[in-house]
Design a protein around this motif. Structure first.
Motif, PDB file in Angstrom:
ATOM      1  N   ARG A  41      37.330  35.808  18.228  1.00 48.82           N
ATOM      2  CA  ARG A  41      38.207  34.298  18.405  1.00 48.82           C
ATOM      3  C   ARG A  41      39.407  34.622  19.891  1.00 48.82           C
ATOM      4  O   ARG A  41      40.130  36.005  19.936  1.00 48.82           O
ATOM      5  CB  ARG A  41      38.925  34.159  17.515  1.00 48.82           C
ATOM      6  CG  ARG A  41      39.947  34.963  16.910  1.00 48.82           C
ATOM      7  CD  ARG A  41      40.142  34.599  15.002  1.00 48.82           C
ATOM      8  NE  ARG A  41      40.988  35.208  14.665  1.00 48.82           N
ATOM      9  CZ  ARG A  41      40.914  36.398  13.858  1.00 48.82           C
ATOM     10  NH1 ARG A  41      39.693  37.319  14.087  1.00 48.82           N
ATOM     11  NH2 ARG A  41      41.845  37.044  13.757  1.00 48.82           N
ATOM     12  N   PRO A  42      39.612  33.048  20.292  1.00 46.41           N
ATOM     13  CA  PRO A  42      40.690  33.763  21.310  1.00 46.41           C
ATOM     14  C   PRO A  42      42.356  33.846  20.977  1.00 46.41           C
ATOM     15  O   PRO A  42      43.092  35.160  21.375  1.00 46.41           O
ATOM     16  CB  PRO A  42      41.161  32.321  22.018  1.00 46.41           C
ATOM     17  CG  PRO A  42      39.673  31.689  21.397  1.00 46.41           C
ATOM     18  CD  PRO A  42      39.084  32.531  20.205  1.00 46.41           C
ATOM     19  N   GLY A  62      27.955  28.015  18.272  1.00 45.02           N
ATOM     20  CA  GLY A  62      29.462  28.326  18.851  1.00 45.02           C
ATOM     21  C   GLY A  62      29.717  28.325  16.927  1.00 45.02           C
ATOM     22  O   GLY A  62      31.554  28.762  17.011  1.00 45.02           O
ATOM     23  N   ASP A  93      26.447  31.799  22.562  1.00 39.35           N
ATOM     24  CA  ASP A  93      27.415  31.367  23.367  1.00 39.35           C
ATOM     25  C   ASP A  93      28.408  31.240  23.372  1.00 39.35           C
ATOM     26  O   ASP A  93      30.150  30.068  24.312  1.00 39.35           O
ATOM     27  CB  ASP A  93      26.237  29.459  23.098  1.00 39.35           C
ATOM     28  CG  ASP A  93      27.233  28.617  22.201  1.00 39.35           C
ATOM     29  OD1 ASP A  93      28.372  29.400  21.205  1.00 39.35           O
ATOM     30  OD2 ASP A  93      26.045  27.214  21.648  1.00 39.35           O
ATOM     31  N   GLY A  94      29.389  32.102  22.950  1.00 43.04           N
ATOM     32  CA  GLY A  94      30.547  31.829  22.959  1.00 43.04           C
ATOM     33  C   GLY A  94      31.378  33.486  23.917  1.00 43.04           C
ATOM     34  O   GLY A  94      33.222  33.571  23.902  1.00 43.04           O
ATOM     35  N   GLU A 152      30.757  34.546  27.059  1.00 41.42           N
ATOM     36  CA  GLU A 152      31.303  34.232  28.692  1.00 41.42           C
ATOM     37  C   GLU A 152      32.763  33.785  28.208  1.00 41.42           C
ATOM     38  O   GLU A 152      33.632  34.196  28.851  1.00 41.42           O
ATOM     39  CB  GLU A 152      30.507  33.479  29.032  1.00 41.42           C
ATOM     40  CG  GLU A 152      30.987  33.646  30.541  1.00 41.42           C
ATOM     41  CD  GLU A 152      30.517  31.785  31.191  1.00 41.42           C
ATOM     42  OE1 GLU A 152      30.381  32.064  32.044  1.00 41.42           O
ATOM     43  OE2 GLU A 152      28.895  31.335  30.777  1.00 41.42           O
ATOM     44  N   GLU A 153      32.956  32.793  26.920  1.00 43.73           N
ATOM     45  CA  GLU A 153      34.336  32.268  27.230  1.00 43.73           C
ATOM     46  C   GLU A 153      35.738  33.538  26.618  1.00 43.73           C
ATOM     47  O   GLU A 153      36.337  33.954  27.966  1.00 43.73           O
ATOM     48  CB  GLU A 153      34.649  31.338  26.500  1.00 43.73           C
ATOM     49  CG  GLU A 153      36.188  30.686  26.149  1.00 43.73           C
ATOM     50  CD  GLU A 153      36.359  29.625  24.753  1.00 43.73           C
ATOM     51  OE1 GLU A 153      37.539  29.394  24.681  1.00 43.73           O
ATOM     52  OE2 GLU A 153      35.237  29.468  24.309  1.00 43.73           O
ATOM     53  N   LEU A 154      35.424  34.328  25.744  1.00 44.81           N
ATOM     54  CA  LEU A 154      36.151  35.345  25.346  1.00 44.81           C
ATOM     55  C   LEU A 154      36.288  36.553  26.362  1.00 44.81           C
ATOM     56  O   LEU A 154      37.253  37.018  26.371  1.00 44.81           O
ATOM     57  CB  LEU A 154      35.625  35.833  23.948  1.00 44.81           C
ATOM     58  CG  LEU A 154      35.717  35.619  22.629  1.00 44.81           C
ATOM     59  CD1 LEU A 154      35.155  35.999  21.585  1.00 44.81           C
ATOM     60  CD2 LEU A 154      37.570  35.265  22.486  1.00 44.81           C
ATOM     61  N   GLY A 165      35.967  35.831  29.861  1.00 47.20           N
ATOM     62  CA  GLY A 165      37.116  35.824  30.071  1.00 47.20           C
ATOM     63  C   GLY A 165      38.309  35.561  29.906  1.00 47.20           C
ATOM     64  O   GLY A 165      39.418  35.952  30.772  1.00 47.20           O
ATOM     65  N   LEU A 166      38.603  35.679  28.692  1.00 48.41           N
ATOM     66  CA  LEU A 166      40.202  35.466  28.198  1.00 48.41           C
ATOM     67  C   LEU A 166      40.277  37.012  27.962  1.00 48.41           C
ATOM     68  O   LEU A 166      41.750  37.372  28.543  1.00 48.41           O
ATOM     69  CB  LEU A 166      39.836  35.132  26.682  1.00 48.41           C
ATOM     70  CG  LEU A 166      39.661  33.771  26.450  1.00 48.41           C
ATOM     71  CD1 LEU A 166      39.588  33.508  25.500  1.00 48.41           C
ATOM     72  CD2 LEU A 166      40.827  32.907  27.129  1.00 48.41           C
ATOM     73  N   GLU A 212      41.280  38.320  31.614  1.00 48.48           N
ATOM     74  CA  GLU A 212      43.123  38.269  31.983  1.00 48.48           C
ATOM     75  C   GLU A 212      44.119  38.543  31.724  1.00 48.48           C
ATOM     76  O   GLU A 212      45.288  38.487  31.931  1.00 48.48           O
ATOM     77  CB  GLU A 212      42.579  36.368  32.133  1.00 48.48           C
ATOM     78  CG  GLU A 212      41.898  35.517  33.041  1.00 48.48           C
ATOM     79  CD  GLU A 212      41.404  34.646  32.818  1.00 48.48           C
ATOM     80  OE1 GLU A 212      42.027  34.162  32.300  1.00 48.48           O
ATOM     81  OE2 GLU A 212      40.130  33.355  33.730  1.00 48.48           O
TER      82      GLU A 212
END
Length: 239
Positions: free
Chosen positions: A106-107, A137, A148-149, A151-153, A155-156, A159
């Motif tokens: 999780r973010p 999700g 499907d989650g 890719e977002e994680l 990327g976080l 960075e």
């Protein structure tokens, strides 16, 4: 050699044979698979014996067990993996000893890990835990983020100061389309890992398989298998 060291040596040899045979069956080199021994509930003395027997990767799933054990074993040439569900209030402690965290899902956890890693002046390798029983999700019954989650994680993580995306992890799901189909689940994880590497080439770890299903994980392409019971025996209180 003590009785316990003999027991661990015997168990390790059996697990090594299983991994070697599983690699040979699919044409993989044994060096492609890293054995991570999960030492939960067992004492630091066992960690020391394992190190004497050549183990270099150990894992824990509870910080309250791991932190003192890692401190007692700080003189050993070990890489520590944290493989359990991680609450944000434990992050600062875990970052102090864990080289890899396998359960990023999780973010908010990415943010907490990054702050702790920067404070500790450490770089922490982070694996995203994928819940193959989760859809759209959601979160899986055993933790993790839906496919499907990922890719977002990732990327976080890429960075986030002090962190680096290291790969993917899963636990064979008990429900959903992959229930009872461990190898198919692990093959799906390897597909997702290939997609991840396209965007983050250094994220090359695929953590899958435990004592009961390591052969299926190796056949699917896992790079790391997490084995506890088959090396250390039944956990105290379970038999």
């Amino acid at each position: 050699m003590t009785d316990r060291k003999c027991e661990l040596a015997t168990n390790l040899a059996k697990v090594e044979e299983r991994i070697s045979k599983a690699c040979a069956a699919v044409g993989r080199a044994r060096s492609e698979v890293t054995l991570v021994v999960v030492t939960k509930t067992y004492p630091a003395s066992d960690v020391r014996l394992l190190a004497e027997l050549g183990v270099r990767h150990v894992a824990e799933n509870r910080d309250q067990d791991a932190a003192p054990k890692a401190a007692e074993s700080a003189d050993l040439p070990l890489t520590w993996h944290f493989v359990g569900q991680l609450q944000t209030n434990k992050v600062r402690s875990v970052v102090g000893y864990a080289d890899f965290v396998h359960s990023v899902d999780r973010p908010r956890l990415v943010t907490s890990l990054s702050m702790a890693a920067v404070r500790a002046e450490r770089e922490t390798g982070c694996l995203i835990q994928v819940a193959l029983d989760a859809e759209d999700g959601g979160r899986g019954a055993r933790g993790g983020v839906a496919p499907d989650g990922v890719e977002e994680l990732a990327g976080l993580l890429a960075e986030a100061p002090g962190l680096r995306p290291a790969g993917l992890m899963t636990v064979a799901p008990l429900t959903g389309p992959y229930a009872g189909r461990q190898q198919a689940a692990f093959e799906r994880l390897v597909e997702l890992a290939s997609d991840l590497r396209a965007a983050h080439p250094a994220a090359n770890m695929v953590s899958a398989g435990m004592s009961a299903d390591l052969e299926q994980a190796v056949a699917a392409g896992a790079t790391h298998v997490r084995v506890g019971t088959a090396v250390l025996g039944l956990r105290p209180g379970l038999g």
